[in-house]
Design an enzyme around this catalytic site. Structure first.
Site, short mmCIF file in Angstrom:
data_model
loop_
_atom_site.label_atom_id
_atom_site.label_comp_id
_atom_site.label_asym_id
_atom_site.label_seq_id
_atom_site.Cartn_x
_atom_site.Cartn_y
_atom_site.Cartn_z
N THR B 466 -41.87 -14.13 -22.94
CA THR B 466 -43.07 -14.26 -22.13
C THR B 466 -44.19 -14.99 -22.87
OG1 THR B 466 -43.56 -12.06 -22.98
CG2 THR B 466 -42.65 -12.19 -20.78
N ASN B 591 -53.19 -18.05 -22.39
CA ASN B 591 -52.55 -19.25 -22.94
C ASN B 591 -52.00 -20.07 -21.77
OD1 ASN B 591 -50.65 -21.13 -23.91
ND2 ASN B 591 -50.30 -19.93 -25.75
N PRO B 592 -52.71 -21.14 -21.40
CA PRO B 592 -52.32 -21.90 -20.21
C PRO B 592 -50.90 -22.46 -20.30
CG PRO B 592 -54.51 -22.52 -20.93
CD PRO B 592 -53.96 -21.62 -21.99
N THR B 594 -48.08 -21.16 -22.00
CA THR B 594 -47.03 -20.16 -21.77
C THR B 594 -47.21 -19.49 -20.41
OG1 THR B 594 -48.32 -18.54 -23.02
CG2 THR B 594 -46.63 -19.74 -24.22
N GLN B 598 -44.45 -19.05 -17.44
CA GLN B 598 -44.14 -17.78 -16.79
C GLN B 598 -44.17 -17.93 -15.28
OE1 GLN B 598 -43.06 -14.93 -18.34
NE2 GLN B 598 -44.97 -13.84 -18.59
N GLY B 662 -52.38 -10.17 -15.60
CA GLY B 662 -50.91 -10.17 -15.70
C GLY B 662 -50.30 -11.23 -14.82
N GLU B 665 -44.84 -11.60 -13.33
CA GLU B 665 -44.03 -11.28 -12.16
C GLU B 665 -44.47 -11.96 -10.88
OE1 GLU B 665 -42.41 -6.96 -12.93
OE2 GLU B 665 -44.37 -7.23 -13.83
#
Lengths: 329, 701, 195
Positions: B466, B591-592, B594, B598, B662, B665
Site C-alpha cells: 500500500t 503521498n500522491p 502511492t 492504490q 483512507g 479500498e
C-alpha cells in the site's frame, strides 16, 4: 510430483527405443503442460525422455512449395518466422493467440499439438474424470461445463482440445510426421486428434512411443489471405471459448475455395467441412455464410452452461470470413 | 487533537523499498534465509463432510527424506476456540479441502509427494453447500454480528408504503459470485521452535494478531513468540485474520524442534484455506418522486458462512450513508454451509453492496428519465440520513461534477444502444463510491530521538504494498517537524510496539494518529524534563493511540465517483473497457504517487470483478473447481485500458491529525457498477449478475 | 499402446533421482544437486537462495517466476532444472550491472509500476525481454492488422512499442499483477522503449 528418471535422447530412434522399453515413460518437450500435469498428479510418468535435442528446430521449404516445421521449433520461433507469416499468417496468429511469450518460448510445436484438455475436472485428481481415470465418470456433464465442447461429444466426455495452433493447422490441411516403434508415418492433422467416444483417455491416434518429428504445411497460395479469430473471457492469456481459423480463395466474387476450422468446440480441432462445401461455388455473402455456419453447427449438442457457443461460433465464422473478403460492415 | 502541518505530506515520493522490489531482493516471508530448512506440505480432505475412520501414513513416512507426518492423531491440543483454526483436533471434516494432516521433509519435492501418499479413509456425511437452496428452504438466519461495528438491520419510516406510493420504482435483485483474494504471494510461513520460544516469518497484515493467536492456540506467552513480516506480496484482506495454514505450520515445526519449517500454500489451496468473499444475493428497492428525489430505499442481502465460524460481510453497510430518504430499511441474512469460512476482502461490504445499490440507482435514472450524475446530486443528504450526525466532510457532489467534467459526461446521449464504432457498441456509465473512515484499536508507538536529531519510530505495522512504509514516514516527519532524512521508521516485527491490523483503509488513520500523539509526547517530555534539548543518552517515549473526541460528533466517510467507458462487440458480446476514471474525496493525500497507485489498483480490481472473477462451486463435491489462475481469471494487462484517478481538495479537521480518510479500498467500490451501467448504456442489456461475460450479451438470434 | 499418463502401477524400488547440474545464474556459475522433480524456480529459490523470481502459481499461469533462460524469457516454474543443465539464467537481480539498476528498473520505480512488489521481478524481466523481441521483429496478435480483403506482405521489421501501448499490453499479459499496477507499467515501459 512422483519420482521419475530423466534421460536425454540424442536421436529419434534412441528416443523411441527408450519409450518402447518403458510403458509409463513420456517424452518431454517444452514441458509447459506435462510438468504442470505432473505437479497435479494427473501425469505420472516414471521416466522422462527429453526430446528437445532430437527433433528438428528448423522451418524449411519443401520441394512441392510447402513448408516443413520441425517438431522442436519453439512456438515463438514459429510465430516469428517470415515464411510462415507471409504464406500462412493464420498459423502465426494462432500461435500468438495462445498462452504468453514466456510459455511460447519454452513450448515446442510437437508438444503444442499433444497438450491436454484444460477441463477443470481432468486437472483435479480428487474428482471423477473418464479421460484421466477411465470408467470413473464425467464430472463435467452435470458440472462446470461452460468452457467445454458442443460438437462431437460423447456421454463419457465433453472435453475440448486447447491448442490454437492445431486449429490453424487443421484449416491448412497440415500433415504430421511421426516416427515410432513401427516405423515412420504421416498423419493428416485432422486425423491426429480423435473424438472421445467411449475411450476419452485417448486424445489422439499416436501409439506409445510414437514421436512427432515435423509438421508439413502443403502449398496453399490463398492462405496468404487467412486469419485466426479467438474469442475468450480475457483479452489475452486465456483459452478459447470459440476460435475460428479461416482462409478464402475468391475468384470473380465466387468462392473458389475456403478453409474453416473451429477451436474450443470439440475434443479435436473442428474442421468445418460442411460449411466449406456449402460455400464453394457461390458468393461469400453474409446470408450464405450464415447458412453454412448454421449447417456446420446443426448437430451441436450444448451442455447446461455452454449453449452460447453455438451463436458465438456462428457469428465468429460469418464475421471472420466476411472480413477476409474485405466486405465492409 | 491538533492538526499536523504538511511538509513531507503531499510529496509524491517513490516508495522507499522500490530498489529492493525491482531487483527482487525484498524478502517475503518464505524467502527469509534460514539455516537447514525443512518443508511442509499439507494433506487436505477429499470429502465435504464426514469423519476420518482411517489414516495410513506408512507409505509417506517411508519416503527417504520425510521427517514427520502430522495428523489429528499426533497433533497438539489447541487452546483456541476459533472453529476455522481448530484443525486436527478430531477426525471431523467440516469442508472439502480442510487440512487433515501434513508432511515435513527435507525438500519441498519430497514433502509434496509424500503428502499425496498419506491415505485417508472417511465416513462421508451428506453435505449442504448451496446458498440458493438454503434460501428456498427457509434456512436463513440473521447474523449474530457482522464484521464491522455498524448496526445490522435498520428501519426508518415505512418503506413498504412509501414504495407503493412512489412515482418511480425500482425493484431488482443482484448477484455477486464467490471471490478469492488471490494475492500473487501465497500465504507463507516459516516457523521455528527453539527452547527460547517460537520465531515466525509470516505473510500477514497483522503481526500482532499472529502473535496473539499463536500464543493462545499453543498456550504460550506472547513474548515467547516473535513475528517478522517485512514485506507482504499482496493481501486484500486474506492475510488480515489468521487462517489454518499458520496453525498447521506451527504444529509441524513443533515436531522438528530447532529446524525452521517453510510452508507455502499452493495456488489451489488458496481457494479453500484463506477466506473468500461470500457470494451475495441482494434485493434493492428504490422509490422516488417525479423529480427523482428518493422516498424509500430498501436493501436486503443474503450471504453464506461456514458451520465452523460465523462471518457476515456487511453488504448493506453503505446504503444508509449514501442518499437522503425519509424511509429506509436494510436487512441481512445468512446461511451456514459446509464450506470454508468467508472473510474480509478489499472493501468488505461496500464492494458488493455498492454494486447493487449503484446499479439500482442507474436503473432509477433510466426509469425516471434523469441523468444519473444529476440523480445522485439531487439526493445528497445534509446530514447522515440515519443518525442525523453532520459529516466531518462530504464531497460526493464535487467528485461527481469533477469526474463528469474530466470524463466528458456532458455530451452524453442517454439513449441505450445508440453508439456503434467499427462493430462495437459504445457506452458510458457512472457510479458513486464510499468507504467509512475507520480507526482500528490496538496501536502503540515508540519514538526515540538522539542528540544528532535522528528519530527512530518503531511500530509493528506492515506494508502490504500500500505504500505504508513511505507514507507513514512522511506522516512521522511532519508530526516530529523534522526532515524526512531524520526519520527512520521500522515496521513488520513484533519486537516493536503493537500495531492495529493493516485493513479497513485505516492504516494511516490508526498508526498515523498514534505517531502524532507520540511526537506530541516527545515534545512535551523534551520541554518539561530537558529544557527542549535532547539529552546525551537520547530520549524515548511510548504512547498509545489517542482517543478521537470527534468520533461521536461526526459521521466520517470517504466518497468518490466512478466513470467507465465500455465497448461490446455487437456479434460476439466481447467486452472491453478502454477507459476508467475516478474522482475521490479522501481527505488529505499523504503521498500522491502511492495513493494514485492504490486508487487505480482498486479500480482495476473492480474491472476484474466486473468482467472476470468468479469462483465456481461444484455443489456435488463442495469445492471451487476453477481453483487456479488459468481458470479463475483476474484481469491481465491487455484487459486494462486508460485508468485515471483524481481527488478533490478536502480539509477534514475531525478525522485525525493528518486529515486523511483512507483510500486503499474506495477505488474498488462502485467500479463494477459503473461498468455494468456503461454496458447497459452500450447495449440496452441490464446485467444484474456478475461477472459480465460475453454469453450474457451475445445476440442469440 | 496408447499413451495413458494416468495409469497407476507399482513404483517399488524407484528411488528419488538426484542429479548434479551446472547453472550460470546472474553471471555466477553454480554446481548443485537437484531432484529430477526440482523446477528451475525451486532450484533458484530453495537451493541457491536466489528469491528474485517468485512463486505465484507454480503452473505457468501468473508469470511471477519469469527469468531469462538462455536469453529468452521463460516461466521457470515449468522448466525442470535437470533439463536445463548448463543453462544461463538472468533474474531481475542480475539485470542490474555493477550495482546500477537497469533502466527498466529505474522506470518502474519512477512510475510506481508496482505495489506489493511480488510480481515485479517477473514483470521487469518480461519487459526487458519484450524490448529485445520487438526490436527483432517478433510479432504479437496486435501486430497483425485485422483482415481487409487483401493479402499484403507482412512487415517483419522492428515493432515500435513506444508509440503503441496495445502492443505492450498484449506482450505483457503473461505477467499478472493482482495489485493492478498495469496502467503505470505502460508509461514506465514506453519511457524505456523511447530511449
Amino acid at each position: 510430483m512422483r519420482p521419475f528418471r530423466y534421460e536425454r535422447a540424442t536421436d529419434p530412434a534412441g528416443a523411441v527405443a527408450l519409450l518402447a522399453r518403458s510403458p509409463q515413460a513420456a517424452y518431454l518437450g517444452g514441458g509447459t503442460n506435462l510438468v504442470d500435469l505432473m505437479k497435479l498428479d494427473v501425469a505420472r510418468p516414471d521416466l522422462l525422455v527429453d526430446v528437445r535435442g532430437v527433433t528438428s528446430r528448423a522451418i524449411e521449404e519443401l520441394p512441392d512449395g510447402g513448408v516443413r516445421i520441425g517438431a522442436g521449433v519453439s512456438n515463438s520461433d514459429l510465430a516469428a518466422d517470415p515464411l510462415i507469416r507471409r504464406r500462412y499468417p493464420v498459423v502465426a496468429q494462432a500461435v500468438l493467440a495462445g498462452a504468453s511469450t514466456q510459455l511460447r518460448n519454452l513450448a515446442t510445436v510437437g508438444g503444442n499439438l499433444l497438450q491436454r484438455t484444460r477441463c477443470v475436472y481432468f486437472q483435479d485428481v480428487s474428482t471423477a474424470c473418464n479421460k484421466r481415470e477411465p470408467g470413473s465418470g464425467c464430472s463435467a456433464i452435470e458440472g462446470h461445463n461452460r468452457d467445454l465442447a458442443i460438437l462431437g461429444t460423447s456421454p463419457d466426455c465433453i472435453a475440448t482440445h486447447p491448442s490454437d495452433l492445431a486449429v490453424a493447422l487443421a484449416a491448412m490441411d497440415a500433415t504430421v510426421q511421426t516416427v515410432g516403434p513401427d516405423g515412420s508415418r504421416a498423419i493428416p492433422l485432422t486425423e491426429l486428434h480423435r473424438l472421445p467416444g467411449s475411450e476419452p483417455q485417448h486424445d489422439n491416434v499416436l501409439t506409445h512411443g510414437e514421436l512427432i518429428t515435423a509438421v508439413d504445411l502443403p502449398p496453399l497460395p490463398f492462405a496468404a489471405r487467412s486469419y485466426y479469430r479467438k474469442i475468450r473471457d480475457r483479452a489475452s492469456y486465456a483459452f478459447a471459448l470459440v476460435s475460428v481459423a479461416a482462409a478464402i480463395d475468391l475468384a470473380d466474387g465466387q468462392v473458389r475455395d475456403v478453409r474453416i476450422a473451429l477451436g474450443g468446440v470439440a475434443h479435436k480441432p473442428w474442421r468445418a467441412t460442411r460449411a466449406e462445401d456449402l460455400l464453394r461455388g457461390g458468393p461469400a455473402t453474409e446470408e450464405r455464410l450464415r447458412r453454412a455456419a448454421e449447417a456446420e453447427l446443426a448437430d451441436a449438442q450444448p451442455q447446461s452452461d455452454n449453449a452460447f457457443k453455438i451463436p458465438l461460433a456462428r457469428n465468429a465464422i460469418v464475421r471472420t470470413v466476411l472480413d477476409l473478403t474485405g466486405t465492409a460492415r | 487533537m491538533s492538526a499536523v502541518a504538511p511538509r513531507a505530506m503531499g510529496q509524491p515520493l517513490s516508495r522507499f523499498e522500490g530498489e529492493d522490489k525491482v531487483r527482487g531482493l525484498a524478502t517475503y516471508a518464505f524467502e527469509h534465509p534460514v539455516p537447514h530448512p525443512a518443508y511442509l506440505s499439507a494433506v487436505r480432505s477429499t470429502v465435504a463432510t464426514g469423519e476420518i475412520i482411517g489414516i495410513d501414513c506408512s507409505q509417506a513416512s517411508a519416503q527417504p527424506g520425510v521427517l514427520a507426518v502430522l495428523t489429528h492423531l499426533n497433533a497438539p491440543r489447541l487452546g483456541i476456540d476459533d472453529g476455522e483454526l481448530r484443525i486436527l483436533q478430531s477426525g471431523d471434516v467440516a469442508f472439502r479441502g480442510q487440512f487433515v494432516g501434513g508432511v515435513i521433509a527435507e525438500s519441498s519435492e519430497i514433502a509434496r509427494h509424500a503428502a499425496a501418499l498419506v491415505r485417508v479413509d472417511y465416513r462421508e456425511r451428506p453435505h449442504d453447500v448451496d446458498l440458493e437452496s438454503s434460501r428456498e428452504r427457509g434456512q436463513l438466519r440473521v447474523p449474530q454480528q457482522t464484521m464491522a461495528l455498524f448496526p445490522m438491520d435498520t428501519d426508518k419510516g415505512d418503506v413498504d408504503s412509501a414504495l407503493a406510493a412512489a412515482a418511480v420504482q425500482v425493484d431488482s435483485t443482484y448477484r455477486t459470485p464467490w471471490y478469492n483474494h488471490n494475492p500473487l504471494e501465497p500465504h507463507t510461513t516459516i516457523a521455528c521452535w527453539t527452547s527460547a520460544g517460537l520465531t515466525l516469518h509470516v505473510s500477514t497484515q497483522h503481526p500482532q494478531g499472529v502473535q496473539t493467536t499463536v500464543a493462545t492456540a499453543f498456550r504460550l506467552e506472547p513474548d515467547q513468540i516473535r513475528v517478522f513480516s517485512p514485506h507482504v506480496g499482496g493481501a486484500f484482506g486474506s492475510k488480515g485474520p489468521r487462517h489454518s495454514d499458520l496453525i498447521l505450520a506451527v504444529m509441524a515445526a513443533q515436531l522438528v524442534p530447532d529446524r525452521p519449517v517453510r510452508f507455502a500454500l499452493t495456488r489451489h489451496q488458496m481457494f479453500s484455506q484463506t477466506g473468500y468473499r461470500s457470494p451475495t444475493m441482494q434485493r434493492v428497492r428504490l422509490g422516488a418522486d417525479a423529480d427523482g428525489r428518493l422516498t424509500a430505499v430498501a436493501h436486503e442481502s443474503i450471504e453464506q458462512t461456514s458451520r465452523l465460524k460465523e462471518f457476515a460481510e456487511h453488504a448493506t453497510r453503505a446504503t444508509p450513508t449514501m442518499y437522503a430518504t425519509p424511509h429506509l430499511q436494510v436487512r441481512q441474512q445468512l446461511a451456514a454451509l459446509d464450506l470454508p469460512t468467508p472473510a474480509i476482502m478489499r472493501a468488505p461490504g461496500e464492494c458488493v453492496g455498492m454494486f447493487a445499490l449503484e446499479s439500482a440507482m442507474d436503473e432509477l435514472a433510466v426509469a425516471g428519465g434523469l441523468d444519473p450524475v444529476e440523480l445522485r446530486i439531487r439526493n445528497e443528504p445534509d446530514t447522515h440520513p440515519l443518525d442525523g450526525l453532520p459529516f466531518s466532510s462530504r464531497s460526493l457532489p464535487a467528485c461527481l461534477r469533477e469526474g463528469a467534467r474530466r470524463f466528458g459526461w456532458e455530451s452524453r446521449d442517454p439513449t441505450p444502444r445508440a453508439r456503434r464504432h467499427d462493430g462495437w457498441l459504445v457506452g458510458t456509465g457512472v457510479a458513486a463510491a464510499t468507504y467509512p473512515t475507520l480507526r482500528l484499536p490496538g496501536s502503540k508507538v515508540t519514538i526515540r530521538v538522539t542528540p544528532d536529531g535522528r528519530h527512530t519510530v518503531l511500530m509493528a505495522a506492515v506494508d502490504i504494498g500500500t505504500g505504508t512504509r513511505t507514507a507513514l514516514t512522511q506522516v512521522a516527519a511532519d508530526a516530529l517537524r523534522v526532515d524526512l532524512a531524520q526519520v527512520e521508521l521500522r515496521l513488520g516485527d513484533t519486537a516493536y510496539p503493537p500495531a492495529a491490523p493493516e485493513g479497513g483503509s485505516a492504516g494511516i488513520t490508526s498508526w498515523g494518529a498514534t505517531i502524532c500523539a507520540g511526537a506530541d509526547e516527545l515534545r512535551r517530555r523534551l520541554a518539561a524534563d530537558h529544557g527542549g534539548t535532547v539529552p546525551a543518552e537520547g530520549l524515548e517515549v511510548t504512547v498509545d493511540m489517542p482517543e478521537n473526541p470527534h468520533l461521536k460528533q461526526y459521521a466520517m466517510h470517504a466518497f468518490g465517483a466512478q466513470f467507465a467507458e465500455v465497448r461490446v462487440h455487437d456479434e460476439t458480446g466481447e467486452i472491453r473497457v478502454p477507459r476508467q476514471l475516478g474522482v475521490y474525496a479522501v481527505g488529505r493525500v499523504v503521498n500522491p504517487k502511492t495513493a494514485h497507485s492504490q486508487l487505480i489498483g482498486g479500480m482495476t480490481m473492480g474491472l476484474s470483478m466486473a468482467l472476470h472473477e468468479a469462483s465456481i462451486l461444484d455443489p456435488r463435491y463442495g469445492h471451487v473447481v476453477n481453483h487456479d489462475l488459468a481458470t479463475y481469471h483476474v484481469s491481465s494487462n491487455a484487459d486494462v485500458g486508460t485508468v485515471d484517478a483524481y481527488w478533490v481538495e478536502e480539509d477534514d479537521p475531525y478525522v485525525n491529525p493528518m486529515g486523511t480518510k483512507g483510500l486503499g479500498e474506495i477505488g474498488i467500490v462502485g467500479a463494477a457498477a459503473a461498468i455494468a451501467n456503461a454496458v447497459h448504456h452500450a447495449t440496452g442489456v441490464r446485467i444484474r449478475e456478475l461477472p459480465i461475460t460475453l454469453d450474457k450479451l451475445l445476440p442469440h438470434e | 499402446m496408447p499413451i495413458t499418463w494416468s495409469a497407476t502401477h507399482d513404483r517399488q524400488g524407484l528411488d528419488i533421482m538426484d542429479t548434479e547440474i551446472t547453472l550460470r545464474v546472474d553471471g555466477a556459475d553454480h554446481r548443485l544437486t537437484v531432484d529430477t522433480r526440482t523446477t528451475l524456480l525451486d532450484a533458484l529459490r530453495e537451493r541457491l537462495g536466489n528469491t528474485s523470481p517468485k512463486k505465484g502459481c507454480d503452473h505457468g499461469q501468473c508469470g511471477a517466476c519469469t527469468v531469462l533462460l538462455d536469453g529468452r524469457r521463460a516461466n521457470s516454474c515449468l522448466a525442470l532444472a535437470v533439463a536445463h543443465d548448463g543453462a544461463e539464467i538472468v533474474t531481475a537481480a542480475g539485470l542490474a550491472t555493477d550495482g546500477e539498476l537497469h533502466p527498466m528498473q529505474r522506470s518502474f520505480i519512477e512510475h510506481d509500476a508496482f505495489q506489493c512488489g511480488y510480481c515485479t521481478p517477473g514483470q521487469i524481466v518480461s519487459a526487458v525481454a519484450m524490448l529485445e523481441e520487438a526490436a527483432t521483429g517478433w510479432p504479437s496478435t496486435v501486430t497483425f492488422s485485422p483482415p481487409d480483403g487483401t493479402a499484403g506482405e507482412p512487415d517483419t521489421g522492428p515493432v515500435d512499442l513506444a508509440t503503441n501501448p496495445d502492443e505492450i499490453r498484449e506482450r505483457m499479459s503473461g505477467n499478472l499483477c493482482r495489485c493492478a499496477a498495469y496502467a503505470n507499467m505502460i508509461p514506465a515501459i514506453q519511457e524505456v522503449a523511447r530511449s
